[in-house]
Scaffold this active site. Structure first.
Site, PDB file in Angstrom:
ATOM      1  N   CYS A 142       0.788  -1.541   0.288  1.00  0.00           N
ATOM      2  CA  CYS A 142      -0.182  -0.197   0.045  1.00  0.00           C
ATOM      3  C   CYS A 142       0.524   0.913   0.494  1.00  0.00           C
ATOM      4  O   CYS A 142       0.533   1.875  -0.148  1.00  0.00           O
ATOM      5  CB  CYS A 142      -1.002   0.407   0.916  1.00  0.00           C
ATOM      6  SG  CYS A 142      -2.134  -1.568   1.347  1.00  0.00           S
TER       7      CYS A 142
ATOM      8  N   HIS B  77      -2.886   6.812   2.438  1.00  0.00           N
ATOM      9  CA  HIS B  77      -3.855   5.258   1.458  1.00  0.00           C
ATOM     10  C   HIS B  77      -4.865   5.881   2.851  1.00  0.00           C
ATOM     11  O   HIS B  77      -5.070   4.970   4.027  1.00  0.00           O
ATOM     12  CB  HIS B  77      -2.083   4.463   2.019  1.00  0.00           C
ATOM     13  CG  HIS B  77      -3.173   3.491   1.793  1.00  0.00           C
ATOM     14  ND1 HIS B  77      -3.958   3.010   1.001  1.00  0.00           N
ATOM     15  CD2 HIS B  77      -2.917   2.558   2.791  1.00  0.00           C
ATOM     16  CE1 HIS B  77      -3.743   1.485   0.973  1.00  0.00           C
ATOM     17  NE2 HIS B  77      -4.159   1.060   2.062  1.00  0.00           N
TER      18      HIS B  77
ATOM     19  N   ASN C 175     -10.678  -0.604  -0.037  1.00  0.00           N
ATOM     20  CA  ASN C 175      -8.954   0.057   0.127  1.00  0.00           C
ATOM     21  C   ASN C 175      -8.725  -0.466  -1.469  1.00  0.00           C
ATOM     22  O   ASN C 175      -8.202  -2.024  -1.552  1.00  0.00           O
ATOM     23  CB  ASN C 175      -8.365  -1.339   0.940  1.00  0.00           C
ATOM     24  CG  ASN C 175      -6.535  -1.242   1.254  1.00  0.00           C
ATOM     25  OD1 ASN C 175      -6.110  -0.287   0.496  1.00  0.00           O
ATOM     26  ND2 ASN C 175      -6.150  -1.579   2.765  1.00  0.00           N
TER      27      ASN C 175
HETATM   28  O1  UT7 Z   1      -3.927  -1.378   3.127  1.00  0.00           O
HETATM   29  C1  UT7 Z   1      -3.431  -2.416   4.366  1.00  0.00           C
HETATM   30  C2  UT7 Z   1      -3.558  -2.307   5.536  1.00  0.00           C
HETATM   31  N1  UT7 Z   1      -5.014  -2.346   6.394  1.00  0.00           N
HETATM   32  C3  UT7 Z   1      -5.842  -1.964   7.338  1.00  0.00           C
HETATM   33  O2  UT7 Z   1      -5.318  -0.788   7.763  1.00  0.00           O
HETATM   34  C4  UT7 Z   1      -6.288  -2.442   8.215  1.00  0.00           C
HETATM   35  C5  UT7 Z   1      -6.342  -1.639   9.278  1.00  0.00           C
HETATM   36  N2  UT7 Z   1      -7.244  -2.503  10.220  1.00  0.00           N
HETATM   37  C6  UT7 Z   1      -8.399  -2.215  10.279  1.00  0.00           C
HETATM   38  O3  UT7 Z   1      -8.608  -1.584   9.387  1.00  0.00           O
HETATM   39  C7  UT7 Z   1      -9.284  -3.173  11.042  1.00  0.00           C
HETATM   40  O4  UT7 Z   1      -8.586  -3.687  12.693  1.00  0.00           O
HETATM   41  C8  UT7 Z   1     -10.229  -3.974  10.250  1.00  0.00           C
HETATM   42  C9  UT7 Z   1     -11.607  -3.642   9.328  1.00  0.00           C
HETATM   43  C10 UT7 Z   1      -9.938  -5.010   9.781  1.00  0.00           C
HETATM   44  C11 UT7 Z   1     -11.695  -4.780  11.536  1.00  0.00           C
HETATM   45  O5  UT7 Z   1     -12.159  -4.369  12.230  1.00  0.00           O
HETATM   46  P1  UT7 Z   1     -11.603  -4.303  13.692  1.00  0.00           P
HETATM   47  O6  UT7 Z   1     -12.828  -2.971  14.732  1.00  0.00           O
HETATM   48  O7  UT7 Z   1     -10.072  -4.066  14.517  1.00  0.00           O
HETATM   49  O8  UT7 Z   1     -12.425  -5.614  13.985  1.00  0.00           O
HETATM   50  P2  UT7 Z   1     -11.938  -6.848  14.750  1.00  0.00           P
HETATM   51  O9  UT7 Z   1     -10.674  -7.276  14.174  1.00  0.00           O
HETATM   52  O10 UT7 Z   1     -11.527  -6.206  15.813  1.00  0.00           O
HETATM   53  O11 UT7 Z   1     -13.038  -7.468  14.827  1.00  0.00           O
HETATM   54  C12 UT7 Z   1     -14.735  -6.807  15.987  1.00  0.00           C
HETATM   55  C13 UT7 Z   1     -15.079  -8.363  16.049  1.00  0.00           C
HETATM   56  C14 UT7 Z   1     -14.987  -9.581  15.213  1.00  0.00           C
HETATM   57  O12 UT7 Z   1     -15.676 -10.618  16.433  1.00  0.00           O
HETATM   58  P3  UT7 Z   1     -15.713 -11.023  17.749  1.00  0.00           P
HETATM   59  O13 UT7 Z   1     -14.739 -11.798  18.012  1.00  0.00           O
HETATM   60  O14 UT7 Z   1     -15.465  -9.900  18.868  1.00  0.00           O
HETATM   61  O15 UT7 Z   1     -16.647 -11.764  17.907  1.00  0.00           O
HETATM   62  C15 UT7 Z   1     -15.009 -10.195  14.520  1.00  0.00           C
HETATM   63  O16 UT7 Z   1     -15.133 -11.779  13.791  1.00  0.00           O
HETATM   64  O17 UT7 Z   1     -16.017  -8.378  14.346  1.00  0.00           O
HETATM   65  C16 UT7 Z   1     -15.658  -9.422  13.610  1.00  0.00           C
HETATM   66  N3  UT7 Z   1     -15.980  -9.727  12.138  1.00  0.00           N
HETATM   67  C17 UT7 Z   1     -16.793  -8.700  11.128  1.00  0.00           C
HETATM   68  N4  UT7 Z   1     -18.095  -8.789  11.867  1.00  0.00           N
HETATM   69  C18 UT7 Z   1     -19.729  -8.441  10.695  1.00  0.00           C
HETATM   70  C19 UT7 Z   1     -14.750  -8.980  11.671  1.00  0.00           C
HETATM   71  N5  UT7 Z   1     -14.766  -9.146  10.315  1.00  0.00           N
HETATM   72  C20 UT7 Z   1     -16.982  -8.783   9.735  1.00  0.00           C
HETATM   73  C21 UT7 Z   1     -17.223  -9.066   9.172  1.00  0.00           C
HETATM   74  N6  UT7 Z   1     -18.084  -8.281   9.699  1.00  0.00           N
HETATM   75  N7  UT7 Z   1     -17.103  -8.361   8.019  1.00  0.00           N
END
Ligand code: UT7
Length: 333
Positions: free
Chosen positions: A111, A258, A288
């Site tokens: 990225c 980004h 993204n």
């Molecule tokens: O360009 C490359 C750089 N990449 C990035 O910058 C990405 C950086 N990270 C992020 O943007 C965020 O961490 C994410 C958007 C990927 C995830 O958001 P988050 O608030 O960190 O969520 P999380 O990973 O802590 O997940 C929270 C919950 C989990 O469930 P439990 O374990 O709390 O029951 C996940 O399983 O959300 C769940 N989850 C979803 N639920 C519905 C993860 N993906 C999804 C989804 N829909 N698509």
């Protein structure tokens, strides 16, 4: 001597995939995706390739600059999702646009790729080795995504963006007294944390190799680790670049970050103590697109007439590697 961006271009696949469409594929909801990421829809390649999108974006940048393909000296394509390992995407673009006098190669910094390509072109142009460069960020990440993994497949989109940069005299003053061109840059890598965002290639498969075992050919991401890295390192490297150039956050008109997550961008704005209105975004429409996000955003702003001569922009990318960086650019086109 410095450089000036004299043309920009972008290309997106035709197919729009909304959050509602995603909710039919995996266990997710429109609200979850929008609230956690800021993304509402993304474009997904159904027939387009990295090479075709990069070619379209590159041609548009050359057209805007009024430059013939035969006059291009250097083509750098930043991509981590090319169709072919050989030949590189930049050589395919060279052939497609007829830039027979250019030297062409790819660069993979995920990225941060477009930013690193811009800085690489700047370094070449500064030495006087070349007088112009076509730099492109292009991705078809939909090939690398596991479409059954809801934590990653909802995030990414496909597309390409390009900028044509030309060497220019450093003493060219804009009306507001600023000199057009690059005022400073910072590029950093931290390979020790690289496996928090990875995607495997083929393993060893020659008659003499040990079995390399199963490899996961899809993008793996520890989202929270990347989130923490981005919200800490991006403001730090922007401040470092500004410090080096003897500037402050208040001197900047626009921050083109980004486009990974609206919450990351909001957090960076807060840490920099800058107004969020200075952080244009397009991720709600395109998701993204890795190395393509910054140049597509740049092209959209340019074509909408939002970049004024003399505006000071900070471009900042971050991603797999881990890689990150910032460049300060006074718009001079
Ligand atoms: O360009 C490359 C750089 N990449 C990035 O910058 C990405 C950086 N990270 C992020 O943007 C965020 O961490 C994410 C958007 C990927 C995830 O958001 P988050 O608030 O960190 O969520 P999380 O990973 O802590 O997940 C929270 C919950 C989990 O469930 P439990 O374990 O709390 O029951 C996940 O399983 O959300 C769940 N989850 C979803 N639920 C519905 C993860 N993906 C999804 C989804 N829909 N698509």
């Amino acid at each position: 001597m410095t450089i000036k961006i004299t043309g920009t271009g972008s290309a997106l696949p035709e197919k729009r995939v909304t959050n509602f469409d995603m909710a039919e594929l995996v266990e997710t909801s429109e609200e979850w995706i929008r609230e956690r990421t800021g993304i509402s829809e993304r474009r997904i390649a159904t027939k387009e390739t990295v090479a075709s999108l990069a070619t379209q974006a590159g041609k548009a940048a050359l057209d805007m600059a009024g430059c013939e393909a035969s006059e291009v000296d250097l083509i750098i394509t930043a991509t981590c999702s090319p169709e072919l390992l050989l030949p590189c995407c930049a050589c395919q673009v060279q052939s497609a646009i007829g830039a027979e006098n250019a030297v062409a190669f790819d660069l993979n910094a995920a990225c941060s790729g477009f930013l690193f390509a811009l800085n690489t072109a700047y370094a070449y142009l500064q030495t006087g080795l070349y007088k112009n460069a076509l730099i492109i960020g292009g991705e078809v990440l939909s090939k690398l995504v596991d479409w059954t993994d809801r934590s990653t497949c909802v995030l990414f989109g496909d597309g390409a963006g390009a900028a044509f940069v030309e060497a220019s005299e450093a003493d060219e003053l804009c009306e507001n007294g600023r000199k057009a061109g690059i005022e400073g840059m910072v590029m950093s890598s931290d390979g020790s944390k690289g496996m928090v965002l990875s995607c495997a290639e083929r393993g060893l498969s020659n008659p003499y190799s040990e079995a390399s075992g199963e490899v996961n050919p899809y993008i793996y991401m520890d989202g929270q680790a990347v989130y923490k890295f981005a919200t800490r390192q991006v403001p730090a490297c922007i401040n470092e670049a500004l410090d080096k150039a003897g500037l402050t956050v208040e001197d900047v008109d626009m921050f083109l970050l980004h486009q990974a997550n609206v919450r990351i961008i909001e957090s960076v704005a807060k840490r920099l103590k800058s107004d969020i209105s200075k952080f244009p975004m397009n991720l709600s429409r395109v998701g993204n697109m890795s190395s393509a996000t910054i140049p597509v955003l740049l092209d959209e702003l340019n074509r909408d007439g939002k970049l004024e001569k003399g505006s000071r922009l900070v471009l900042s990318g971050f991603g797999a590697g881990l890689t990150y960086g910032a460049s300060i650019l006074v718009w001079g086109a």
